[in-house]
Design an enzyme around this catalytic site. Structure first.
Site, PDB file in Angstrom:
ATOM      1  N   ASP A  75       0.541  -1.220   0.202  1.00 30.87           N
ATOM      2  CA  ASP A  75       0.032  -0.023   0.146  1.00 30.87           C
ATOM      3  C   ASP A  75       0.675   1.209  -0.142  1.00 30.87           C
ATOM      4  O   ASP A  75       0.451   2.505   0.468  1.00 30.87           O
ATOM      5  CB  ASP A  75      -0.846  -0.060   1.254  1.00 30.87           C
ATOM      6  CG  ASP A  75      -1.786  -1.296   1.326  1.00 30.87           C
ATOM      7  OD1 ASP A  75      -2.339  -1.796   0.059  1.00 30.87           O
ATOM      8  OD2 ASP A  75      -2.071  -1.790   2.214  1.00 30.87           O
ATOM      9  N   LYS A  86       2.431   2.184  -5.264  1.00 32.60           N
ATOM     10  CA  LYS A  86       2.985   1.804  -6.368  1.00 32.60           C
ATOM     11  C   LYS A  86       2.158   1.998  -7.452  1.00 32.60           C
ATOM     12  O   LYS A  86       2.855   2.463  -8.482  1.00 32.60           O
ATOM     13  CB  LYS A  86       3.276   0.194  -6.255  1.00 32.60           C
ATOM     14  CG  LYS A  86       4.334  -0.172  -4.797  1.00 32.60           C
ATOM     15  CD  LYS A  86       4.514  -1.726  -4.869  1.00 32.60           C
ATOM     16  CE  LYS A  86       3.374  -2.260  -4.296  1.00 32.60           C
ATOM     17  NZ  LYS A  86       2.933  -2.168  -3.108  1.00 32.60           N
ATOM     18  N   GLY A  89      -3.946  -4.445  -4.411  1.00 29.68           N
ATOM     19  CA  GLY A  89      -4.946  -3.475  -4.633  1.00 29.68           C
ATOM     20  C   GLY A  89      -4.432  -2.118  -5.225  1.00 29.68           C
ATOM     21  O   GLY A  89      -4.043  -1.415  -4.436  1.00 29.68           O
ATOM     22  N   HIS A  90      -4.244  -1.987  -6.407  1.00 30.87           N
ATOM     23  CA  HIS A  90      -3.434  -0.597  -7.050  1.00 30.87           C
ATOM     24  C   HIS A  90      -4.570   0.180  -7.344  1.00 30.87           C
ATOM     25  O   HIS A  90      -5.228   0.253  -8.230  1.00 30.87           O
ATOM     26  CB  HIS A  90      -2.503  -1.091  -8.085  1.00 30.87           C
ATOM     27  CG  HIS A  90      -1.385  -1.939  -7.436  1.00 30.87           C
ATOM     28  ND1 HIS A  90      -0.517  -2.652  -8.591  1.00 30.87           N
ATOM     29  CD2 HIS A  90      -1.148  -2.241  -6.466  1.00 30.87           C
ATOM     30  CE1 HIS A  90       0.229  -3.191  -7.769  1.00 30.87           C
ATOM     31  NE2 HIS A  90       0.180  -3.108  -6.379  1.00 30.87           N
ATOM     32  N   GLN A  95       2.450  -5.937  -3.169  1.00 32.82           N
ATOM     33  CA  GLN A  95       2.590  -5.945  -1.648  1.00 32.82           C
ATOM     34  C   GLN A  95       3.793  -5.160  -1.168  1.00 32.82           C
ATOM     35  O   GLN A  95       4.317  -4.351  -2.177  1.00 32.82           O
ATOM     36  CB  GLN A  95       2.878  -7.206  -1.143  1.00 32.82           C
ATOM     37  CG  GLN A  95       1.379  -7.969  -1.010  1.00 32.82           C
ATOM     38  CD  GLN A  95       0.872  -8.632  -2.513  1.00 32.82           C
ATOM     39  OE1 GLN A  95       1.964  -9.475  -3.298  1.00 32.82           O
ATOM     40  NE2 GLN A  95      -0.063  -8.484  -2.763  1.00 32.82           N
TER      41      GLN A  95
END
Ligand code: IMP
Length: 431
Positions: free
Chosen positions: A20, A23, A47-48, A230
């Site tokens: 988080d 990225k 989750g981007h 991650q």
């Protein structure tokens, strides 16, 4: 940027905290200047979040570069692909007008994450006395199948009888394990697996040899971005084991995870948030007290993009960031969410961990001791001014520049990018 100035070579973007770090935004900014963007590990646990204009996109499996027209996006062999969720994301992007024709390739060597992996993940967590706090996306069990040599790969989709044999063995194994865990498993499991595999033909149409494609691109002086999911502290080997994810998140895994040699990588950019967050269980040595935790969570909107869980927050941890710089071989740093600290009168950085009478400056391997350390804090003045409109280093208040200088000194990696908001334009590039 003119054609002659376009970068070539292969850059890895890697998270340097507990995920988080932002990225997705950094990949989105850099994707403009590259030809291929590839994911190398993880799956739908990621989750981007990317903001384009006023629109927000949350991507779980498809690389963040997909929002740049014409760029080729690959999912490497190191990824565990949840076929159902992948196509949900694929169709959702199409429904929002993103042209995907010929733009996505999935490694033939990537492993499939099937519905039984999710069931096993949830069952394991449910009965465990020491819970990891996983995302429940089936990641651990899918990598277990891979390491246990009983996984199903994209290449198997082309051979129906082999596929059937592998999947039947997978279902049977899952049913036995679920029963041993005392978990109800529904008779619908086989149906869910069949539904997933009904998408096999569509997936086969996207199958690619990602390593070959990337090497051919690099040989033609094209630019490639390898996008990590991650973060370093969640790496299976280098993170806070066992409170980690089940893949290698660090930069060296990028080569393995797409199928190229390490010598093909020219640049490694580590992404750090200007403070630290963690979601899931396990120690967070730089954690705030309850009041500050709540305050910064609200300022930064720190809720998981995949699970919606509140993230725990803490000061920037330079011990972890320096360790990450080393294990990833960083050539540069991208600092995100600097603007979240804009209103704080004072800001601290963790420079060491006090364990009894000793101060430790290297990230300890013993995760349990990490849970009891007392952080050594260096406190610097805040800037108490908005940084959202800064586009050059000179636009930043001097206290903010000083803060970034300290991060650079303490981690030993040059700060190359600073993000000061969610929009694409809210970025400072210092090189
Ligand atoms: P898993 O990857 O779902 O097995 O979860 C293992 C650990 O990694 C848990 O602590 C999760 O909260 C954490 N984790 C997995 N993916 C992410 C992510 O994308 N961001 C932050 N934490 C994550």
């Amino acid at each position: 940027m003119s054609e002659s100035e376009r970068p070539s070579g292969c850059t890895v973007i890697v998270g340097c905290q507990w995920g988080d770090e932002g990225k997705g935004k950094i990949v989105d900014v850099l994707a403009e200047d590259v030809d291929i963007i590839a994911r190398y590990q993880g799956g739908a646990n990621a989750g981007h979040t990317v903001h384009v204009g006023d629109e927000e996109f949350v991507l779980h499996q498809i690389p963040s570069g997909i929002l740049h027209r014409g760029k080729r996006c690959l999912l490497g062999n190191g990824v565990v692909l949840d076929i159902v969720q992948f196509f949900e994301e694929y169709h959702a992007l199409q429904a929002r007008g993103v042209d995907l024709e010929g733009r996505i390739g999935v490694s033939e060597r990537a492993h499939l994450l099937l519905p039984y992996h999710r069931l096993l993940d949830k069952a394991d967590e449910c009965q465990a006395t020491r819970k990891i706090g996983t995302t429940g996306r089936g990641i651990g069990p899918a990598y277990e199948s891979k390491a246990g040599r009983s996984g199903v790969r994209v290449a198997d989709l082309a051979n129906p009888s082999r596929l059937q044999e592998l999947v039947a063995a997978g279902v049977e194994h899952a049913e036995r394990r679920l029963a041993a865990l005392g978990q109800e498993y529904s008779s619908e499991l086989q149906g869910a697996v069949d539904d997933a595999l009904s998408l096999g033909e569509a997936l086969q149409a996207l199958a690619a040899d990602t390593g070959l494609e990337i090497m051919q691109a690099l040989r033609s002086d094209k630019a490639v971005l390898l996008e990590g999911a991650q973060g370093t502290a969640l790496d299976l080997d280098h993170g806070t084991y066992p409170f980690v994810t089940s893949s290698n998140t660090t930069a060296a895994a990028a080569a393995t995870g797409v199928g190229i040699g390490p010598t093909a990588i020219s640049r490694v950019i580590g992404v750090v948030k200007a403070y630290t967050t963690r979601v899931g269980n396990g120690p967070l040595p730089s954690a705030f007290d309850e009041e500050m935790d709540k305050h910064v969570r609200e300022l930064g909107g720190e809720f998981g993009a995949t699970t919606g869980r509140p993230r725990r927050c803490g000061w920037f941890d330079a011990v972890l960031a320096r360790y990450s710089a080393r294990v990833n071989g960083l050539t540069g740093l991208a600092v995100t969410k600097l603007d979240v600290l804009d209103t704080l009168p004072e800001i601290s950085i963790v420079t060491g961990y006090r364990i009894g009478a000793d101060v430790v400056e290297e990230f300890p391997a013993d995760t349990w001791s990490l849970g009891t350390v007392e952080p050594v804090l260096e406190t610097v003045p805040g800037w108490e001014a908005s940084t959202c409109d800064a586009r050059r280093l000179e636009d930043l208040p001097s206290a903010a520049r000083h803060y970034l200088d300290r991060i650079q000194e303490l981690t030993g990696a040059p700060v190359e990018m600073i993000s000061v908001g969610t929009k694409r334009s809210q970025i400072i590039r210092s090189v």
